[in-house]
Design an enzyme around this catalytic site. Structure first.
Site, mmCIF file in Angstrom:
data_model
loop_
_atom_site.group_PDB
_atom_site.id
_atom_site.type_symbol
_atom_site.label_atom_id
_atom_site.label_comp_id
_atom_site.label_asym_id
_atom_site.label_seq_id
_atom_site.Cartn_x
_atom_site.Cartn_y
_atom_site.Cartn_z
ATOM 1 C CB THR A 16 -0.926 -0.021 1.235
ATOM 2 O OG1 THR A 16 -1.813 -1.122 1.079
ATOM 3 C CG2 THR A 16 -1.741 1.248 1.366
ATOM 4 C CB THR A 95 0.266 -3.510 6.348
ATOM 5 O OG1 THR A 95 -0.970 -3.624 5.643
ATOM 6 C CG2 THR A 95 0.771 -2.081 6.304
HETATM 7 N N1 ASP Z 1 -2.779 -5.488 0.709
HETATM 8 C C1 ASP Z 1 -1.740 -4.515 1.014
HETATM 9 C C2 ASP Z 1 -0.405 -5.244 1.032
HETATM 10 O O1 ASP Z 1 -0.170 -5.953 1.960
HETATM 11 C C3 ASP Z 1 -2.029 -3.882 2.327
HETATM 12 C C4 ASP Z 1 -1.022 -2.886 2.806
HETATM 13 O O2 ASP Z 1 0.088 -2.780 2.360
HETATM 14 O O3 ASP Z 1 -1.406 -2.159 3.764
HETATM 15 O O4 ASP Z 1 0.370 -5.103 0.124
#
Ligand code: ASP
Length: 321
Positions: A16, A95
Site C-alpha cells: 500500500t 502490511t
Molecule cells: N494489501 C496490502 C499489502 O499488503 C495492504 C497494505 O500494504 O497495507 O500489500
C-alpha cells in the site's frame, strides 16, 4: 570506517505504501504496488541528500507474497549486509504479510546490522498518506547507532520481527508487539528505546546454513495451519492426508484455544497425521500471551510464536532437515 563510506540500501517490494487510488479520498479502493521506490523516496524530504541505494525487488500486493519474492529479497539483503560500507537495509513492504517476511529474514539471516521494514496503511495518493512519515522514521531507525536486527517500523513505533503482528484492518497504528511491547519509538527523527534492544551477534555460519537451502528450494515444505474451535472435527485433516498432489503434507500448525487446548475430535485427527509422519506444532489462537509449556500439552510447542510465524518456522525447520 569513514563517515563518507557509509551507505544505506532501500529495497522496494510494493504494498500500500506504493499503492495508488483513483481518488484521493479513497483509502481502501486502491491498487497496491504501483509506485516505484525512487518515487517513494522523492516524496520524503528528510531522505534528500543521503547516500541511499535503491532497488526494486518486486512490485506486488503483499497478500500475494511467496517463495520467489522472498528468495530475491533474502538474496539481496544478504549481499548488501555483507558490504562493509552498508550500515543498514530498509525494505518497503505491504502490511498484510510484513510480519511474515520480517520474521523470515530474521530467522534466515539473524543480522547484526539493522534490517528495517516499513509500510503504510494508506496509499501514496491519499489526502494524508502515512507512507512518507513511516519511511522517514524507518531511515531514522536505520541510522540509529543502537539499532540492529530485523525490525518493523510503522506509526512511530519500532517492533521486533519476532513479536510484531498486524492487529487492525484500517487504523494507521495497525501493529502491535503483544506482551513484549515495541522496542522503541521515533520522535521527530530521534529513536527512543523502551527496553534493551537485543542485538544479534552476526553469525555467518548460521546464516549460510539457513540461507543456502532456502535460496535453492523450488518450494517450501507444505505446512498447513488449522484452528481449533467449538464444534471442530477431523475431516479437514483426514482429507489433507489422502489428498493427491505434488506437495505432500509435511507439517501442521494448530492454533489451539486458550493455553493450547485442542478440540478432542481435531486432536484425534492430528494424532493420525503424526502417526503418518506429519510434524504437528501447537500455538494459540489468542491474540495475546503464549502457550505456557506444561506436561499436558497435546503437541510440540511452537515456542511462543504466533500461529502464522510458527507455520513459517516449521516449514524452514523441515527444509533445513
Ligand atoms: N494489501 C496490502 C499489502 O499488503 C495492504 C497494505 O500494504 O497495507 O500489500
Amino acid at each position: 570506517m569513514s563517515l563518507e563510506a557509509d551507505r544505506w540500501v532501500l529495497l522496494g517490494t510494493g504494498g500500500t505504501i506504493a499503492g495508488q487510488a483513483a481518488q484521493a479520498a479513497d483509502n481502501v479502493g486502491y491498487v497496491a504496488g504501483q509506485v516505484g521506490v525512487a518515487e517513494l523516496v522523492a516524496a520524503v524530504p528528510t531522505l534528500g541528500g543521503l547516500p541511499l541505494e535503491l532497488e526494486q525487488i518486486a512490485q506486488i500486493d503483499s497478500k500475494d507474497m511467496g517463495l520467489a519474492v522472498w528468495q530475491a529479497l533474502a538474496r539481496r539483503i544478504a549481499v548488501h549486509l555483507e558490504r562493509p560500507q552498508v550500515r543498514a537495509v530498509i525494505v518497503t513492504h505491504g502490511t498484510d504479510t510484513i510480519e511474515e517476511t520480517a520474521f523470515l529474514i530474521h530467522r534466515l539471516l539473524r543480522p547484526a546490522k539493522p534490517v528495517v521494514f516499513t509500510c503504510a496503511m494508506r496509499p501514496s495518493t491519499a489526502l494524508v498518506p502515512d507512507g512518507p512519515q513511516n519511511l522517514s522514521d524507518a531511515m531514522a531507525v536505520a541510522r540509529h547507532a543502537g539499532a540492529g536486527g530485523v525490525v518493523v517500523v510503522c506509526a512511530g513505533q519500532v517492533h521486533a520481527a519476532r513479536d510484531v503482528a498486524k492487529v487492525h484492518t484500517y487504523r494507521l497504528d495497525a501493529f502491535d508487539s503483544g506482551d513484549a511491547g515495541p522496542l522503541a519509538c521515533v520522535e521527530e527523527g530521534r529513536v527512543r528505546e523502551f527496553r534493551p534492544w537485543v542485538r544479534q551477534e552476526s553469525d555467518p555460519l548460521r546464516g549460510a546454513n539457513a540461507l543456502a537451502p532456502f535460496l535453492l528450494a523450488s518450494e517450501l515444505p507444505r505446512v498447513e495451519l488449522v484452528t481449533s474451535h467449538a464444534d471442530a472435527g477431523g475431516d479437514l485433516i483426514r482429507s489433507l492426508l489422502v489428498m493427491p498432489g505434488e506437495r505432500a503434507l509435511q507439517g501442521i500448525v494448530v492454533a489451539g484455544t486458550g493455553n493450547g487446548t485442542v478440540h478432542q475430535a481435531l486432536t484425534d485427527a492430528l494424532h493420525e497425521a503424526q502417526a503418518r509422519g506429519v510434524r504437528v506444532r501447537l500455538s494459540s489462537r489468542c491474540a495475546r500471551g503464549r502457550v505456557v509449556p506444561h506436561p499436558g500439552l497435546p503437541f510440540e510447542d511452537a515456542g511462543g510464536l504466533s500461529a502464522i510465524k510458527a507455520r513459517l518456522a516449521l516449514a524452514l525447520d523441515l527444509l533445513e532437515g
